[in-house]
Scaffold this motif. Structure first.
Motif, PDB file in Angstrom:
ATOM      1  N   HIS A  75       0.854  -0.897   0.224  1.00 50.64           N
ATOM      2  CA  HIS A  75      -0.035  -0.467   0.089  1.00 50.64           C
ATOM      3  C   HIS A  75       1.002   1.020  -0.208  1.00 50.64           C
ATOM      4  O   HIS A  75       0.403   1.919  -1.024  1.00 50.64           O
ATOM      5  N   ASP A  76       1.718   1.190   1.108  1.00 46.95           N
ATOM      6  CA  ASP A  76       2.863   2.268   0.933  1.00 46.95           C
ATOM      7  C   ASP A  76       3.690   2.818  -0.593  1.00 46.95           C
ATOM      8  O   ASP A  76       3.424   3.779  -0.848  1.00 46.95           O
ATOM      9  N   GLU A  77       3.685   1.252  -1.243  1.00 50.27           N
ATOM     10  CA  GLU A  77       5.007   1.691  -2.282  1.00 50.27           C
ATOM     11  C   GLU A  77       3.943   1.830  -3.354  1.00 50.27           C
ATOM     12  O   GLU A  77       4.360   3.208  -4.167  1.00 50.27           O
ATOM     13  N   THR A  78       2.548   1.845  -3.530  1.00 54.00           N
ATOM     14  CA  THR A  78       1.623   2.230  -4.108  1.00 54.00           C
ATOM     15  C   THR A  78       1.174   3.655  -3.860  1.00 54.00           C
ATOM     16  O   THR A  78       1.541   4.823  -5.526  1.00 54.00           O
ATOM     17  N   ARG A  79       1.096   4.202  -2.875  1.00 51.42           N
ATOM     18  CA  ARG A  79       0.743   5.950  -2.741  1.00 51.42           C
ATOM     19  C   ARG A  79       1.932   6.284  -3.246  1.00 51.42           C
ATOM     20  O   ARG A  79       2.159   7.256  -3.491  1.00 51.42           O
ATOM     21  N   GLY A  80       3.592   6.056  -2.518  1.00 52.45           N
ATOM     22  CA  GLY A  80       4.449   6.246  -3.109  1.00 52.45           C
ATOM     23  C   GLY A  80       4.597   6.458  -4.815  1.00 52.45           C
ATOM     24  O   GLY A  80       5.086   8.040  -5.060  1.00 52.45           O
ATOM     25  N   MET A  81       3.929   6.172  -5.189  1.00 50.78           N
ATOM     26  CA  MET A  81       4.851   6.009  -6.721  1.00 50.78           C
ATOM     27  C   MET A  81       3.367   7.050  -6.848  1.00 50.78           C
ATOM     28  O   MET A  81       3.240   7.902  -7.810  1.00 50.78           O
ATOM     29  N   LEU A  82       1.719   7.298  -6.820  1.00 49.78           N
ATOM     30  CA  LEU A  82       1.308   7.534  -7.029  1.00 49.78           C
ATOM     31  C   LEU A  82       1.919   8.904  -6.708  1.00 49.78           C
ATOM     32  O   LEU A  82       1.461  10.237  -7.353  1.00 49.78           O
TER      33      LEU A  82
ATOM     34  N   GLY B  47       6.520  10.792  -1.638  1.00 50.55           N
ATOM     35  CA  GLY B  47       6.582   9.547  -2.132  1.00 50.55           C
ATOM     36  C   GLY B  47       7.612   9.072  -2.628  1.00 50.55           C
ATOM     37  O   GLY B  47       8.083   7.444  -2.260  1.00 50.55           O
ATOM     38  N   LEU B  48       8.949   9.592  -2.402  1.00 45.80           N
ATOM     39  CA  LEU B  48      10.207   8.575  -2.424  1.00 45.80           C
ATOM     40  C   LEU B  48      10.381   7.981  -0.727  1.00 45.80           C
ATOM     41  O   LEU B  48      11.089   6.735  -0.584  1.00 45.80           O
ATOM     42  N   ALA B  49       9.813   8.901  -0.034  1.00 39.08           N
ATOM     43  CA  ALA B  49      10.283   7.854   1.566  1.00 39.08           C
ATOM     44  C   ALA B  49       9.066   6.759   1.732  1.00 39.08           C
ATOM     45  O   ALA B  49       9.807   5.444   2.174  1.00 39.08           O
ATOM     46  N   LEU B  50       8.132   7.206   1.282  1.00 38.03           N
ATOM     47  CA  LEU B  50       6.869   5.843   1.152  1.00 38.03           C
ATOM     48  C   LEU B  50       7.878   4.860   0.256  1.00 38.03           C
ATOM     49  O   LEU B  50       7.446   3.176   0.460  1.00 38.03           O
ATOM     50  N   GLY B  51       7.738   4.921  -0.803  1.00 35.83           N
ATOM     51  CA  GLY B  51       8.483   3.792  -2.233  1.00 35.83           C
ATOM     52  C   GLY B  51       9.611   3.463  -2.408  1.00 35.83           C
ATOM     53  O   GLY B  51       9.759   2.255  -2.781  1.00 35.83           O
ATOM     54  N   GLY B  52      10.583   4.059  -1.857  1.00 37.17           N
ATOM     55  CA  GLY B  52      12.063   3.682  -1.837  1.00 37.17           C
ATOM     56  C   GLY B  52      12.272   4.340  -2.954  1.00 37.17           C
ATOM     57  O   GLY B  52      11.680   5.070  -4.276  1.00 37.17           O
TER      58      GLY B  52
END
Length: 306
Positions: A13-20, A246-251
């Protein structure tokens, strides 16, 4: 959890949010090249770079006061200094100088190298460990962008490309440092404090520049002022709220690949704002890059915990 975070084998979920969030930031950044090109039509590149830094710093100061944000911890100041040198001073100054000679579309295509440069810096720093497959796809995406740049330049690079490459290297450092710091400090706080750090450098430099090179502001057209306003408020301030979060959430490595789409968004912006041509081959290259971004999401990237 061990010292290293678990492998990211499927988007969370975090990665998806990060990507968006990263995509929203990239959409804002995608107009940076066309609007910078508009600004330097009438404004000196050094003035444009310093003025946008100081204007964004004023916005940052207002935001920090409104949020009653505490001072960053002692260990955050060095990374904040690198963010400041990378994305507040280095990238704007060098790209403004380059875009005096380069079309916005050409500079925008070169900006497709930013994800790879950001990933390389994050990996060298030890923050992330992309898999071999991820590296191969990152290099492939960058190779597509470089091939596109060479195709547009009839197989040659303009001397101003060197300035652009230096700007991208500075941006990669600022993105990676800011993305890591945002995991603990917060995305808005990261860019706001970095902007304030630039004031002691940018303010005297701008005063010196205006004393040596007086500017006839009455002769500056509305297009140039519009360009400066956009890169100040959006490219240097609001866009980073989305991008660093976004970088913080998804890498850094994974979300950074979304920026491979930026050149093609910028090409569309350059066509609309500057009348630069948009050809069918642009769309074909865009589809190839989108494929690389989608494939990269499914490959393993190990991250250190915050």
């Amino acid at each position: 959890m061990t010292a290293l975070a678990r492998p990211l084998t499927s988007p969370s979920h975090d990665e998806t949010r990060g990507m968006l969030l990263g995509l929203a930031g990239v959409a804002m950044f995608s107009l940076t090249m066309p609007f910078t090109r508009m600004a330097v039509f009438d404004l000196d590149p050094l003035f444009a770079a310093l003025a946008r830094a100081l204007g964004a710093a004023a916005l940052a100061a207002g935001w920090l006061v409104w949020r009653r944000a505490p001072l960053p911890p002692r260990g955050a100041w060095l990374p904040l200094g690198l963010v400041m040198l990378g994305v507040v001073i280095g990238f704007p100054l060098l790209s403004s100088m380059a875009l005096r000679a380069l079309p916005a579309a050409h500079g925008a295509v070169l900006a497709g190298l930013l994800p790879l440069l950001t990933t390389i810096y994050a990996a060298l720093r030890g923050d992330e460990r992309p898999s071999l497959g991820f590296w191969l796809l990152a290099v492939l995406g960058a190779a597509i962008v470089v091939a596109f740049a060479l195709y547009q330049g009839a197989g040659a690079l303009h001397p101003a490309d060197l300035l652009m490459f230096a700007a991208l290297a500075a941006g990669g450092i600022g993105y990676a440092e800011g993305g890591k710091l945002a995991r603990t400090l917060g995305g808005p706080e990261t860019i706001c404090w970095a902007l304030l750090l630039a004031v002691p450098l940018a303010a005297p430099a701008l005063a010196w520049h205006l004393a040596i090179h007086p500017t006839d502001f009455a002769a500056v057209g509305p297009a140039a002022w519009s360009g400066l306003a956009y890169v100040t408020a959006i490219s240097m301030f609001v866009g980073f709220f989305f991008w660093y979060r976004g970088l913080a959430l998804g890498g850094i490595a994974r979300v950074g690949q979304v920026q491979l789409l930026q050149p093609f968004m910028s090409l569309l912006g350059a066509a609309v704002l500057l009348g630069e041509p948009l050809a069918l081959n642009n769309c074909l290259f865009a589809l190839a890059v989108i494929g690389v971004v989608c494939a990269g999401r499914r490959l393993q990237v190990r991250r250190q915990p915050s």
